[in-house]
Design an enzyme around this catalytic site. Sequence first.
Site, mmCIF file in Angstrom:
data_model
loop_
_atom_site.group_PDB
_atom_site.id
_atom_site.type_symbol
_atom_site.label_atom_id
_atom_site.label_comp_id
_atom_site.label_asym_id
_atom_site.label_seq_id
_atom_site.Cartn_x
_atom_site.Cartn_y
_atom_site.Cartn_z
ATOM 1 N NE ARG A 40 -7.014 -6.711 1.976
ATOM 2 C CZ ARG A 40 -7.250 -7.555 0.997
ATOM 3 N NH1 ARG A 40 -8.131 -8.505 1.142
ATOM 4 N NH2 ARG A 40 -6.584 -7.456 -0.138
ATOM 5 C CE LYS A 173 -12.583 -0.192 -10.381
ATOM 6 N NZ LYS A 173 -12.203 0.197 -8.980
HETATM 7 P P1 NAP Z 1 -3.498 -2.991 -6.055
HETATM 8 O O1 NAP Z 1 -2.091 -2.613 -5.926
HETATM 9 O O2 NAP Z 1 -3.849 -4.447 -6.029
HETATM 10 O O3 NAP Z 1 -4.351 -2.200 -5.011
HETATM 11 C C1 NAP Z 1 -5.621 -2.633 -4.588
HETATM 12 C C2 NAP Z 1 -5.847 -2.124 -3.196
HETATM 13 O O4 NAP Z 1 -7.146 -2.548 -2.750
HETATM 14 C C3 NAP Z 1 -4.827 -2.671 -2.213
HETATM 15 O O5 NAP Z 1 -4.452 -1.615 -1.354
HETATM 16 C C4 NAP Z 1 -5.618 -3.722 -1.451
HETATM 17 O O6 NAP Z 1 -5.212 -3.853 -0.101
HETATM 18 C C5 NAP Z 1 -7.009 -3.112 -1.478
HETATM 19 N N1 NAP Z 1 -8.018 -4.145 -1.219
HETATM 20 C C6 NAP Z 1 -8.352 -5.196 -1.987
HETATM 21 N N2 NAP Z 1 -9.304 -5.926 -1.364
HETATM 22 C C7 NAP Z 1 -9.550 -5.318 -0.189
HETATM 23 C C8 NAP Z 1 -10.410 -5.583 0.908
HETATM 24 N N3 NAP Z 1 -11.245 -6.629 0.922
HETATM 25 N N4 NAP Z 1 -10.396 -4.721 1.964
HETATM 26 C C9 NAP Z 1 -9.569 -3.650 1.982
HETATM 27 N N5 NAP Z 1 -8.713 -3.359 0.977
HETATM 28 C C10 NAP Z 1 -8.713 -4.184 -0.091
HETATM 29 O O7 NAP Z 1 -4.112 -2.458 -7.457
HETATM 30 P P2 NAP Z 1 -4.122 -1.039 -8.149
HETATM 31 O O8 NAP Z 1 -3.810 -1.307 -9.554
HETATM 32 O O9 NAP Z 1 -3.358 -0.040 -7.395
HETATM 33 O O10 NAP Z 1 -5.665 -0.686 -8.057
HETATM 34 C C11 NAP Z 1 -6.181 0.340 -7.238
HETATM 35 C C12 NAP Z 1 -7.522 0.784 -7.784
HETATM 36 O O11 NAP Z 1 -7.363 1.252 -9.121
HETATM 37 C C13 NAP Z 1 -8.586 -0.297 -7.839
HETATM 38 O O12 NAP Z 1 -9.818 0.304 -7.514
HETATM 39 C C14 NAP Z 1 -8.578 -0.718 -9.303
HETATM 40 O O13 NAP Z 1 -9.802 -1.258 -9.700
HETATM 41 C C15 NAP Z 1 -8.324 0.635 -9.948
HETATM 42 N N6 NAP Z 1 -7.787 0.586 -11.310
HETATM 43 C C16 NAP Z 1 -6.584 -0.010 -11.548
HETATM 44 C C17 NAP Z 1 -6.089 -0.016 -12.832
HETATM 45 C C18 NAP Z 1 -4.778 -0.637 -13.164
HETATM 46 O O14 NAP Z 1 -4.468 -0.873 -14.323
HETATM 47 N N7 NAP Z 1 -3.927 -0.885 -12.183
HETATM 48 C C19 NAP Z 1 -6.819 0.557 -13.889
HETATM 49 C C20 NAP Z 1 -8.040 1.147 -13.605
HETATM 50 C C21 NAP Z 1 -8.509 1.163 -12.313
HETATM 51 P P3 NAP Z 1 -4.108 -4.928 0.367
HETATM 52 O O15 NAP Z 1 -2.799 -4.229 0.156
HETATM 53 O O16 NAP Z 1 -4.457 -5.188 1.763
HETATM 54 O O17 NAP Z 1 -4.279 -6.127 -0.532
#
Ligand code: NAP
Length: 357
Positions: A40, A173
Site C-alpha cells: 500500500r 472471504k
Molecule cells: P496481514 O499480515 O494483515 O496481511 C494482509 C495484507 O493485505 C497486508 O499486506 C496489507 O497491506 C494488505 N491490505 C489490506 N488492506 C489493503 C488495501 N486496502 N489495499 C492494499 N493492501 C491491503 O494478514 P495475513 O494473515 O498475512 O493475511 C494475508 C491473506 O491471507 C489475506 O487474504 C487473509 O484473508 C488470508 N488468510 C489469512 C489467514 C490467517 O490465519 N492469517 C488464514 C486464512 C486466510 P498493508 O501492509 O499495507 O496493511
Amino acid sequence: MHMIIDKTRPVMVTGASGYIANWIVKLLLEQGCTVHGTVRDPNNEKSVAPLKKIAAAAPQGSLKLFKADLLDKAAFDAPMQGCEVVIHTASPFVVRGFKDAKEALIRPAVEGTRNVLEAVNRTQSVKRVVLTSSVAAVFGDNADLKKNPRGIFNEEDWNFSSSETHQPYSYSKFLAEKEAWKIHDAQQRWQLVTINPSMVGGPALTRNSASTSIDTLRGLGNGRLWPGVPFMRLAWVDVRDVAQAHVEAAFRPDAEGRHILSNGEPSMLEVANILRRHFGTAYKFPVFELPKFLVKWFGRFMDSSATPKFIEQNAGHDLKFDNTRSRQRLGIQYRPLEQTFVDHFQQLLDDGLIRKK
Ligand code: NAP
C-alpha cells in the site's frame, strides 16, 4: 488442464508486506524468481524493511516493489506486466476494532479481488492466478459441521452462515472467492487456484502485521485470555506450509481448483497446554475451560467479536477439515502443529511482543 509456467518470468504478489506474503516472497526469491510485490505504501519503512531484508538474504532472486491499494482500479496493471503468475494475498484480516464491516472488510476484499482480476483480464501474459482465500470461505461457524453430510469439511463446501453482521471477516472471504470464480469462469485464458488456509500460525518475518493470526497466539500468552478460555476448537496450519502451498500452486503444471490447508483442530486449552509445557508456568497461559453460559454472557467484555451468537455457534462444537487434496495435489507435508506454536511464541518473545519472563 496441464499448463507449463515459465519461472524466468516475474511473479506478482499482492500485499507483499503481509505475514503470509512475506514467506511466499522469501520462497520465490530463494528459487531465483523475480518478484513484483505490491504494497500500500512503499515509503512505509515498517512494512517494507522486512521485505528488503528478505530480498537481501536471497540474492539469487530479485524483488521490485510497486504501490497498489486494493480500491485503486488502475494500480495493478503496471506490476502485472510480463507476469505469467499472479498471487493475490492482499485482504484485510481483522475481526475487531472497526465500526463498519462493509468498509473495513467487505469492500477491500471483494472490490480488491475484482480490481486485480480485471487487470489480469487486460494482461495477456497471465496464465494463472493463485488466490489466498480461506477456510472462512468453506465454512462459517463450527456448528455448521452438524449439517455437513460427510461430517468433515472439504473443498466442495461453501460458507452458508456468515453475514455482514455475523462473522463479517468470513463473509468477506466467501464473497471474494465467489467473485474470483465468477470472473474466472467468464474467460478461458487463465487458471484459478485457491489456497484456503485455516488459522495460520508460526513465526512472522515482519513485526508490522495487523493479522489476527498474530494477535490470537499473543492473546494466549499475554494474560488477555487468563485464567480461562471457552472449550473451542480452532483449525490451525503453519505459515511456512501455507507459503509452500502458494508456490506449488503457482508452478505445478496440473494445479487447479480449491485447496484446504489445515493441520488439525486443537482446542484453545490444548494449545495453551503445549505452550506451558515448553515455556513454563510464568506466562499467563489459560489453565481451564470456562462454562459456555459464562463466556456467552461475558465474552464480549474480553473480545468484541465474541458475541453471544458467536459463542453459541462455535464453543463446544466439533470441527474437522479434510486436507487430503493439499497433500496429494500440492505435495504438502505438514509440520507438526506443536512446532508451529512453539516457534511462533518464541518469535513473539524475541520480538518483544510478549515480555520475556
Ligand atoms: P496481514 O499480515 O494483515 O496481511 C494482509 C495484507 O493485505 C497486508 O499486506 C496489507 O497491506 C494488505 N491490505 C489490506 N488492506 C489493503 C488495501 N486496502 N489495499 C492494499 N493492501 C491491503 O494478514 P495475513 O494473515 O498475512 O493475511 C494475508 C491473506 O491471507 C489475506 O487474504 C487473509 O484473508 C488470508 N488468510 C489469512 C489467514 C490467517 O490465519 N492469517 C488464514 C486464512 C486466510 P498493508 O501492509 O499495507 O496493511
